[in-house]
Enzyme design. Sequence first.
Site, PDB file in Angstrom:
ATOM      1  N   GLU A   1     -11.697  39.220  13.898  1.00 58.41           N
ATOM      2  CA  GLU A   1     -11.802  39.831  12.574  1.00 58.41           C
ATOM      3  C   GLU A   1     -10.404  39.873  11.968  1.00 58.41           C
ATOM      4  O   GLU A   1      -9.400  39.937  12.695  1.00 58.41           O
ATOM      5  CB  GLU A   1     -12.364  41.255  12.682  1.00 58.41           C
ATOM      6  CG  GLU A   1     -13.778  41.342  13.240  1.00 58.41           C
ATOM      7  CD  GLU A   1     -14.838  40.933  12.238  1.00 58.41           C
ATOM      8  OE1 GLU A   1     -14.469  40.650  11.083  1.00 58.41           O
ATOM      9  OE2 GLU A   1     -16.023  40.899  12.612  1.00 58.41           O
TER      10      GLU A   1
ATOM     11  N   ASP B   1     -32.266  32.848   7.875  1.00 63.30           N
ATOM     12  CA  ASP B   1     -31.724  34.201   7.827  1.00 63.30           C
ATOM     13  C   ASP B   1     -30.509  34.272   6.905  1.00 63.30           C
ATOM     14  O   ASP B   1     -30.328  35.247   6.164  1.00 63.30           O
ATOM     15  CB  ASP B   1     -31.348  34.657   9.243  1.00 63.30           C
ATOM     16  CG  ASP B   1     -31.596  36.144   9.451  1.00 63.30           C
ATOM     17  OD1 ASP B   1     -32.246  36.762   8.589  1.00 63.30           O
ATOM     18  OD2 ASP B   1     -31.162  36.679  10.476  1.00 63.30           O
TER      19      ASP B   1
END
Length: 247
Positions: free
Chosen positions: A65, A90
């Site tokens: 991240e 999705d």
Amino acid sequence: MSFINEITPYAQRIQNDYGILASLIIAQAILESNWGRSTLAVKGKNIFGIKGEYKGQSIILETTEYVNGKPVKVDKAFRKYPTWFESMVDLANLYNTGDSRGRYKKIIGETDYKKAAQEVKNSGYATDPNYANKIIEIIESNELTKYDSTELSSIRVDSKNLNKEVPIVTVRDINKVSTWAEKDWKEATSNGYYDGTRPGANLTREESAIVVNRLRNNFLKLIAENKEDIQRLETKLQEIEKQNHLA
């Protein structure tokens, strides 16, 4: 190219059903899954790094991240799918209905791949500050725009069908050997030409070069050191292969 060929029909279906450029979907799949070879793509059939659960299924992995522009390693739960196709649907559902604020709405119907890639970044989908540029580079270097429909601007997304049940699409499990290849795969691995993992995975030019050169070096060594008859040469070759396998 085999990864692109495999997912392109699904990406084009996504474009037709949801109004998202096929080139964008394909490029994101390449970047997020390392051409379908990432642990998440193989074990979780998740090729976009979408976090959370899918029908109660998830997989825990370490990921990077970006916090204040700096990479940080953290453990996260990622959605686990039956096949890559559900992963693609999705993502399309996320872009269409995944946020009540509609932060992804500018991606829908965008016909310029550069603007679409930038909107993905602007929406906060990825924390990597260079995400849009990476997507654009992948699209251009692989000429992915040829897979885009020229009719995208006329597509109208039917919101009633966005959450419909997704049909199961069989995707090759790269960790299993096909029945027709079992004998040759066993022989090739036992002789040291492959490490025995991912028998159904794509073969890169680098990997093929390694295999070819292992064969070449074995034969050169065989020729240089031996002048026996063919049968004895074959026996010697098997000994060399066994040595390579044990090395």
